[in-house]
Design an enzyme around this catalytic site. Structure first.
Site, short mmCIF file in Angstrom:
data_model
loop_
_atom_site.label_atom_id
_atom_site.label_comp_id
_atom_site.label_asym_id
_atom_site.label_seq_id
_atom_site.Cartn_x
_atom_site.Cartn_y
_atom_site.Cartn_z
N SER A 1 62.87 24.77 31.29
CA SER A 1 61.82 24.17 30.59
C SER A 1 62.40 23.04 29.60
O SER A 1 63.47 23.38 29.26
CB SER A 1 60.69 24.95 30.01
OG SER A 1 60.00 24.34 29.06
N TYR B 1 59.62 31.68 23.95
CA TYR B 1 59.82 31.04 25.34
C TYR B 1 61.01 30.10 25.50
O TYR B 1 61.78 30.24 26.50
CB TYR B 1 58.40 30.47 25.71
CG TYR B 1 58.46 29.69 27.06
CD1 TYR B 1 58.44 30.37 28.14
CD2 TYR B 1 58.39 28.29 26.94
CE1 TYR B 1 58.39 29.51 29.37
CE2 TYR B 1 58.03 27.63 28.15
CZ TYR B 1 58.47 28.26 29.32
OH TYR B 1 58.20 27.43 30.34
P1 NAP Z 1 51.76 29.52 36.50
O1 NAP Z 1 50.72 28.69 37.14
O2 NAP Z 1 51.28 30.73 35.28
O3 NAP Z 1 52.33 30.54 37.63
C1 NAP Z 1 53.20 31.33 37.19
C2 NAP Z 1 53.91 32.20 38.62
O4 NAP Z 1 54.69 33.18 38.51
C3 NAP Z 1 52.52 32.91 39.34
O5 NAP Z 1 52.85 32.58 40.80
C4 NAP Z 1 52.85 34.30 39.10
O6 NAP Z 1 52.36 35.43 39.95
C5 NAP Z 1 54.50 34.35 38.80
N1 NAP Z 1 54.82 35.52 38.13
C6 NAP Z 1 54.74 35.78 36.72
N2 NAP Z 1 55.04 37.00 36.30
C7 NAP Z 1 55.63 37.53 37.44
C8 NAP Z 1 56.41 38.70 37.71
N3 NAP Z 1 56.71 39.45 36.74
N4 NAP Z 1 57.05 38.54 38.95
C9 NAP Z 1 56.77 37.77 40.07
N5 NAP Z 1 55.97 36.66 39.65
C10 NAP Z 1 55.61 36.47 38.57
O7 NAP Z 1 53.10 28.86 36.02
P2 NAP Z 1 53.91 27.48 36.24
O8 NAP Z 1 53.47 26.54 35.19
O9 NAP Z 1 53.51 27.14 37.70
O10 NAP Z 1 55.23 27.96 35.79
C11 NAP Z 1 56.50 28.22 36.78
C12 NAP Z 1 57.65 28.09 36.10
O11 NAP Z 1 57.81 26.65 35.44
C13 NAP Z 1 57.72 29.17 35.28
O12 NAP Z 1 59.18 29.52 34.91
C14 NAP Z 1 57.54 28.15 33.81
O13 NAP Z 1 58.17 28.68 32.77
C15 NAP Z 1 58.15 27.04 34.18
N6 NAP Z 1 57.61 25.94 33.42
C16 NAP Z 1 56.26 25.50 33.33
C17 NAP Z 1 55.91 24.22 32.80
C18 NAP Z 1 54.23 23.67 32.65
O14 NAP Z 1 54.20 23.02 31.92
N7 NAP Z 1 53.53 24.31 33.79
C19 NAP Z 1 56.83 23.43 32.08
C20 NAP Z 1 58.18 23.97 32.00
C21 NAP Z 1 58.42 24.96 32.68
P3 NAP Z 1 50.75 35.72 40.23
O15 NAP Z 1 49.97 34.68 41.12
O16 NAP Z 1 50.86 36.93 40.95
O17 NAP Z 1 50.23 35.89 38.80
#
Ligand code: NAP
Length: 246
Positions: A141, A155
Site C-alpha cells: 500500500s 497497517y
Molecule cells: P477488501 O475489498 O476488503 O477485500 C479483502 C479480501 O481479502 C477479501 O476477499 C477477503 O476475503 C480477503 N481476506 C481477508 N482476510 C483474509 C484471510 N485471513 N484469509 C484469506 N483471505 C482474507 O480489500 P481490498 O481493498 O480489495 O484490499 C486488497 C489488498 O489491497 C489488501 O492487501 C489491502 O491492504 C490492499 N490495499 C488496498 C487499498 C484500498 O484502498 N482498497 C489500498 C492499498 C492497498 P472474504 O471476501 O472472504 O472476506
C-alpha cells in the site's frame, strides 16, 4: 505447462479484479477467500462463463494449515501452481495508534505479514518440487511510504514489512529464476475502508491525490497481471507504486 495462479482474497475488491484480469490473460485461477463464499463463487462463475478455468477455495491465510491445504487443493484442481498474488489483507480499525489495541494489531500482522510469508513459503516449496520458475506479486500500500498518521500506522507498518520482505526474498531466490514483486496501490474503491469503520475516507482523500480521484480495482489489477507476465521478465525484488501520483 499451463499457467496456474492463486489469488489470496480473490473474491472481492482488488483481488477479484486481479482474478478476472489474470483469467483473461489465460491463467487458471484459484480464487481464495476467508468468509465470503458467495462473492468468490461469483468470480469463479464469471471466469467460467467466459470459457476460463477457476475454483473457489476457502482458507484463512493466517493459519499455516489452511495455507498448506490451499496449495494442495489448487494443485489437485488446476495443476501445479506457477504464480501467486498475495492480495488478502485487512486494515484493522481506522484509528489513531493509541486507540489500536494489541489483539487488533496482532491480527493485522497475522494476516498481512505472517500469512503472506507462509503463502510465499508454500509457493516456493511448490515451485521447487515441480522445477517451476514461478512468480509472486505481493500487495502492499502507499501507506508503507506515507506512514498513515492518524489513520492506521499499524497497517502502514505491516505493509512496510511486506515491501522489505519482497526486496529480500526477491534477491534471495533470483538465482533460481523466481521473481518476487510488490505492487503498492493508492486509495482504491473497495469495501476495505467501510470495514475499517470509515467509509467516507475515499471521498475525503480524493482532492489530495494528484490525479484528484481514487483508483478502481481494475487499475490495480492490470499492472499486477503485467508483472506476472514475461513482459516483466527482468523485474524482481522491487515495489511498483500505482497511486495516481502519490
Ligand atoms: P477488501 O475489498 O476488503 O477485500 C479483502 C479480501 O481479502 C477479501 O476477499 C477477503 O476475503 C480477503 N481476506 C481477508 N482476510 C483474509 C484471510 N485471513 N484469509 C484469506 N483471505 C482474507 O480489500 P481490498 O481493498 O480489495 O484490499 C486488497 C489488498 O489491497 C489488501 O492487501 C489491502 O491492504 C490492499 N490495499 C488496498 C487499498 C484500498 O484502498 N482498497 C489500498 C492499498 C492497498 P472474504 O471476501 O472472504 O472476506
Amino acid at each position: 505447462m499451463s499457467k496456474v495462479l492463486i489469488v489470496t482474497g480473490g473474491g472481492r475488491g482488488i483481488g477479484a479484479a486481479i482474478a478476472l484480469a489474470a483469467a483473461r490473460d489465460g491463467y487458471a485461477v484459484a480464487v481464495n477467500y476467508a468468509r465470503d463464499a458467495h462473492a468468490a463463487g461469483e468470480v469463479v462463475q464469471t471466469i467460467r462463463a467466459a470459457g476460463g478455468q477457476a475454483v473457489a477455495i476457502q482458507a484463512d491465510v493466517g493459519e499455516p494449515a489452511d495455507v498448506a491445504r490451499l496449495f494442495a487443493d489448487t494443485e489437485r484442481a488446476l495443476g501445479p501452481v506457477t504464480a501467486l498474488v498475495n492480495n488478502a489483507g485487512i486494515t484493522g480499525r481506522i484509528t489513531r495508534f493509541m486507540e489500536a489495541d494489541h489483539a487488533m494489531i496482532a491480527d493485522v500482522f497475522r494476516i498481512n505479514v505472517l500469512g503472506l510469508m507462509e503463502c510465499c513459503r508454500a509457493a516456493l516449496a511448490s515451485f521447487q518440487r515441480h522445477g517451476i520458475a514461478g512468480v509472486i506479486v505481493n500487495i502492499s500500500s502507499t501507506a508503507a511510504a506515507s506512514g498513515s498518521a492518524g489513520d492506521y500506522v499499524h497497517y502502514a507498518a505491516s505493509k512496510a514489512a511486506v515491501e522489505a520482505f519482497t526486496l529480500g526474498l526477491g534477491r534471495e531466490v533470483a538465482p533460481q529464476g523466481i521473481r518476487v514483486l510488490c505492487v503498492a496501490p493508492g486509495m482504491t474503491e473497495t469495501e476495505i475502508h467501510e470495514r475499517g469503520g470509515d467509509g467516507g475516507r475515499l471521498q475525503r482523500a480524493a482532492p489530495s491525490i494528484p490525479m484528484r480521484r481514487v483508483a478502481q480495482p481494475e487499475e490495480i489489477a492490470a499492472p499486477v497481471v503485467w508483472l506476472l507476465s514475461p513482459a516483466a521478465s527482468y523485474m524482481t525484488a522491487t515495489t511498483v507504486t500505482v497511486g495516481g501520483g502519490k
